[in-house]
Design a protein around this motif. Structure first.
Motif, PDB file in Angstrom:
ATOM      1  N   THR A  15      51.826  86.459   7.288  1.00 28.46           N
ATOM      2  CA  THR A  15      51.714  86.511   5.831  1.00 28.46           C
ATOM      3  C   THR A  15      51.117  85.226   5.257  1.00 28.46           C
ATOM      4  O   THR A  15      50.355  85.277   4.284  1.00 28.46           O
ATOM      5  CB  THR A  15      53.079  86.785   5.183  1.00 28.46           C
ATOM      6  OG1 THR A  15      54.024  85.805   5.628  1.00 28.46           O
ATOM      7  CG2 THR A  15      53.583  88.184   5.536  1.00 28.46           C
ATOM      8  N   GLN A  19      47.819  84.828   3.085  1.00 30.71           N
ATOM      9  CA  GLN A  19      47.891  84.155   1.785  1.00 30.71           C
ATOM     10  C   GLN A  19      46.736  83.174   1.604  1.00 30.71           C
ATOM     11  O   GLN A  19      46.082  83.143   0.564  1.00 30.71           O
ATOM     12  CB  GLN A  19      49.217  83.417   1.646  1.00 30.71           C
ATOM     13  CG  GLN A  19      49.329  82.589   0.367  1.00 30.71           C
ATOM     14  CD  GLN A  19      50.565  81.713   0.346  1.00 30.71           C
ATOM     15  OE1 GLN A  19      51.531  81.956   1.068  1.00 30.71           O
ATOM     16  NE2 GLN A  19      50.553  80.677  -0.476  1.00 30.71           N
ATOM     17  N   LYS A  78      54.625  86.473  -1.613  1.00 34.63           N
ATOM     18  CA  LYS A  78      55.164  86.941  -0.348  1.00 34.63           C
ATOM     19  C   LYS A  78      56.622  87.360  -0.536  1.00 34.63           C
ATOM     20  O   LYS A  78      57.408  86.629  -1.147  1.00 34.63           O
ATOM     21  CB  LYS A  78      55.082  85.839   0.704  1.00 34.63           C
ATOM     22  CG  LYS A  78      53.693  85.452   1.121  1.00 34.63           C
ATOM     23  CD  LYS A  78      53.682  84.171   1.940  1.00 34.63           C
ATOM     24  CE  LYS A  78      54.637  84.211   3.105  1.00 34.63           C
ATOM     25  NZ  LYS A  78      54.585  82.967   3.909  1.00 34.63           N
TER      26      LYS A  78
END
Length: 237
Positions: A15, A19, A78
């Motif tokens: 993640t 990002q 997130k």
């Protein structure tokens, strides 16, 4: 209308990599991990002030709405499995406009090794040219079995939960994140036209051959090959 999105997954699933890719596009802002129990992480700017955490957790829905109001064409955060339970229980279901990007890492042993190395070193990311994390993890195969089973079960449950939602959703595998076609899939999911090529300053922290991350990989190979998952010790990408 601006797009609001969530990167959803487990720790060390990719993640953060995604990002940074998204944030290289000026139209998109992924602000980080604001629902970490220990801090509010706003794209690297971290607040550990207890009254701020109490205010966030007292009304996580209102906090999320305010956090996603940035003026960008697409803004997201997130949301990891271990974050505030209200996110899955009501905040996400009550906001069907949210686009969900589920990031999953199929090699659970690599995921566990990455998590353990980060815990030991205190270094959760590495930039290009930075030294790699140490690759001499002392791991009993029974502990590896426990942890990889837990990771796989959590991701299974998360995926089944996401299946119950009406939200627009994109599922990405860790091994797909660097592919140019993945960038096009992400911008399309966010309702944006194609943009400039995305890039990240991050580099892979551990050896790509997962066996090389362990001080004694032989017992691990015996266990995982014996249970049909020996490929988890080979090259991941």
């Amino acid at each position: 209308m601006p797009c609001r999105f969530l990167l959803v997954g487990l720790p060390r699933s990719g993640t953060t990599w995604l990002q940074t890719l998204l944030n290289s596009d000026p139209r998109i802002l992924c602000r980080g991990e604001p629902f970490d129990a220990w801090q509010i992480d706003d794209n690297g700017k971290k607040t550990r002030d207890l009254p701020a955490l109490i205010a966030r957790d007292a009304d996580p829905g209102a906090f999320l709405d305010a956090f996603l109001d940035t003026g960008h064409a697409a803004t997201g955060v997130k949301v990891l499995f271990q974050h505030h339970p209200a996110l899955l229980q009501r905040v996400i279901p009550d906001r069907p406009d949210l686009v969900l990007i589920h990031v999953t890492r199929e090699n659970r042993l690599a995921q566990f090794a990455s998590l353990r190395a980060a815990q030991l070193s205190g270094k959760w990311t590495a930039t290009d040219g930075a030294p790699a994390a140490p690759h001499a993890l002392e791991v009993d195969p029974r502990w590896a079995a426990e942890m990889t089973n837990e990771l796989e079960t959590r991701d299974f449950l998360l995926a089944r939960y996401l299946d119950t939602l009406p939200h627009r959703r994109l599922t990405l595998r860790y091994t797909e994140l660097a592919a140019p076609e993945t960038q096009a899939r992400v911008t399309e999911a966010l309702g944006l036209p194609p943009g400039p090529p995305m890039s990240t300053p991050l580099s892979k922290q551990g050896a790509n051959v997962i066996a090389d991350r362990f001080a004694d990989p032989a017992p691990l190979r015996a266990y995982f090959e014996g249970t049909g998952r020996g490929h988890w010790l080979d090259a991941e990408i």
